[in-house]
Design an enzyme around this catalytic site. Structure first.
Site, mmCIF file in Angstrom:
data_model
loop_
_atom_site.group_PDB
_atom_site.id
_atom_site.type_symbol
_atom_site.label_atom_id
_atom_site.label_comp_id
_atom_site.label_asym_id
_atom_site.label_seq_id
_atom_site.Cartn_x
_atom_site.Cartn_y
_atom_site.Cartn_z
ATOM 1 N N SER A 96 0.829 -1.204 0.000
ATOM 2 C CA SER A 96 0.000 0.000 0.000
ATOM 3 C C SER A 96 0.860 1.249 0.000
ATOM 4 C CB SER A 96 -0.918 -0.001 1.215
ATOM 5 O OG SER A 96 -0.190 0.469 2.332
ATOM 6 N N LYS A 97 0.209 2.372 -0.211
ATOM 7 C CA LYS A 97 0.926 3.655 -0.242
ATOM 8 C C LYS A 97 1.620 3.932 1.088
ATOM 9 C CE LYS A 97 -1.575 5.878 -3.926
ATOM 10 N NZ LYS A 97 -2.243 7.026 -4.489
ATOM 11 N N ARG A 98 1.072 3.409 2.156
ATOM 12 C CA ARG A 98 1.665 3.672 3.473
ATOM 13 C C ARG A 98 2.827 2.734 3.817
ATOM 14 N NH1 ARG A 98 -3.383 4.300 3.440
ATOM 15 N NH2 ARG A 98 -3.711 2.109 3.838
#
Ligand code: GLU
Length: 514
Positions: A268-270
């Site tokens: 994910s982006k995180r």
């Protein structure tokens, strides 16, 4: 393949920085388009105005450009199907025309339900113990829409300016069949699908309608996108049917997602911040928090290595070959070698790709990159090319040619202490001094001559090559390892070499006696 012109679009939503999964979709789209002499089109899907993020569109453009995935048509470049941004396309009234057409043909309907009513429906369905709580062919007849209200009431609501959406009317118990280039034949029963919104109450189309309408209008031949869109594809297939576009319906390819290194779930982006590697192509500064996320560009990756690494996350050539240039990827890429399952991201492998691409890069190109990053190196291009040639086997990232090879550009500021203790012996100053005297008289300061003199000296004084080479290297570079020492000396020149040797004698002798 049919003789239809291959036209593939990359259709990101500017709702944040492009993630490497997005770049992979762009890459596969680009490779497929270019392999078939087709067009690669960038379309910005910004119909969800509430999720727009400042700077995201510019970031998409810059990232594609850094990677070298230049679109043939895009909002910035224009093209035969302008505009290439959905919010602008909406102004032409085109999506509304299709929504109205679907209503007229009985394949879509107006729905007036408020968010409270939708919530109540879900609660009711849950309480009844059913297995789905969606607005679909089963629940729609108990809701407030143009299928349940009489015509006069519907018209009156619309005229009064009541909020409404337009929903697709999914048929009951119909098999929807299509072929995916990665997943093969897919069949879904229409009764399992919900009546997705096509037009929102703000007058904007949803992704589903806009996407299908634009793919049709832009003559897209192949829809290549992430696996997360697979559940939407059957509904899109129905839209093509209902709008009378079955003959020109694009072919679909839903490509595997990039997974976390553990294999546990989608990257994910995180994850970048959490797992210690970049998940964005370039640095991204969040406009709200001001937080900065790192990117491959700034991490020192070559675009060719970055793309090669992404290409292999879900595809292989069917051979042992792993290193590909972009042109080779175009030549070799095909969907029958794209895997169905997700591909685990491997941070070490990413570094390996970069290392290999640096090794394959021409000295000239490498020198140019290095001088772009360090404009004040103060050496000529020819010399810089020689330095790059020597260092490229020894670095993982381009800037390391400078950081690991600083001694090419300046006198060493620090000396490897452990090495000095081990290798700088009592007799060393005398030997180095003798070498200084030999080298001092040289007209030609070239590696062969330096080495011959060195070997002659060692032999005649019964000193081991290694035993003297180590302190010589320490004096010249401050380090214990690196490219051949006589090559380094030849590059930095006679004056610098002798000055460094003398400096070391002085420095280490003083430290010894202190
Ligand atoms: N706008 C969609 C996205 O953000 C595009 C999906 C598609 O390619 O159809 O990913």
């Amino acid at each position: 393949m049919s003789d239809r012109k291959v036209r593939v679009r990359f259709a990101p939503s500017p709702t944040g920085p492009l993630h490497i999964g997005g770049v992979k979709t762009a890459l596969y789209s680009y490779l497929f388009a270019k392999k078939h002499n087709g067009d690669f089109i960038l379309r910005i899907e910004d119909t969800d105005q509430t999720r727009l993020v400042e700077g995201a569109e510019e970031y998409i453009n810059k990232s594609l450009s850094w990677c070298g995935l230049e679109p043939d048509e895009s909002p910035a470049k224009g093209g035969p199907h302008e505009p290439y941004k959905q919010s602008e396309r909406n102004k032409t009234g085109r999506y509304k025309v299709f929504a109205d057409q679907l209503i007229a043909s009985g394949h879509a309907y107006y729905a007036f339900d408020t968010s409270e009513e939708l919530e109540a429906m879900r609660e009711r369905l849950k309480a009844e113990g059913g297995d789905s709580y969606q607005y679909d062919s089963k629940s729609r007849m108990s809701m407030k829409n143009s299928l349940t209200l009489d015509e006069a009431e519907v018209n009156q609501k619309i005229e009064a300016g009541d909020n409404y959406v337009i929903r697709i009317k999914m048929p009951i118990d119909e098999m929807i069949n299509f072929t995916d280039m990665v997943r093969g034949d897919i069949s879904v029963n229409s009764s399992t699908l919900d009546d997705k919104v096509l037009m929102k109450s703000d007058g904007m189309p949803t992704y589903h309608l806009a996407n299908v309408a634009d793919d049709h209008d832009m003559e897209i031949s192949h829809v290549i996108r992430g696996e997360e869109w697979l559940p939407s594809a059957p509904m899109h297939v129905m839209l093509y049917k209902y709008l009378g576009w079955e003959d020109t319906k694009p072919q679909f390819a839903h490509i595997p997602l990039i997974l976390k290194p553990s294999g546990q779930g989608k990257l994910s982006k995180r994850d970048g911040d959490k797992l210690g590697f970049s998940v964005f192509p370039m640095e991204w500064k969040d406009p709200e928090s001001g937080n900065i996320s790192t990117g491959y560009k700034e991490d020192g990756y070559l675009p060719s290595a970055f793309l090669n690494m992404l290409a292999m996350l879900g595809w292989n050539s069917g051979t042992e070959q792993e290193i590909f240039s972009l042109d080779e990827l175009i030549e070799t890429f095909s969907f029958d070698k794209v895997q169905k399952g997700g591909a685990k991201y491997d941070p070490e492998k990413a570094v390996w790709f970069n290392q290999e691409h640096i090794k394959n890069l021409g000295d000239n190109a490498l020198a140019t990159l290095l001088s772009e990053q360090f404009p004040d190196l103060g050496v000529e291009t020819g010399t810089l090319m020689m330095i790059c040639k020597m260092m490229k086997e020894r670095v993982k990232f381009v800037p390391e040619i400078y950081t690991k090879g600083k001694y090419f550009f300046e006198n060493p500021q620090e000396f490897d202490e452990k090495n000095r203790r081990k290798k700088w012996k009592e007799a060393t100053p005398e030997h180095i001094e003798a070498l200084v005297n030999k080298y001092y008289d040289l007209d030609e300061f070239v590696p062969d001559i330096l080495q011959n003199l060195f070997e002659e000296y060692c032999e005649s004084h019964e000193v081991g090559f290694g035993a003297l080479m180590a302190p010589l290297r320490l004096a010249i570079t401050g380090q214990g390892g690196g490219p051949p020492i006589f090559d380094i000396m030849s590059i930095i020149g006679k004056e610098n070499s002798i000055a460094r040797m003398r400096f070391a004698i002085e420095k280490f002798s003083k430290e010894e006696s202190a």
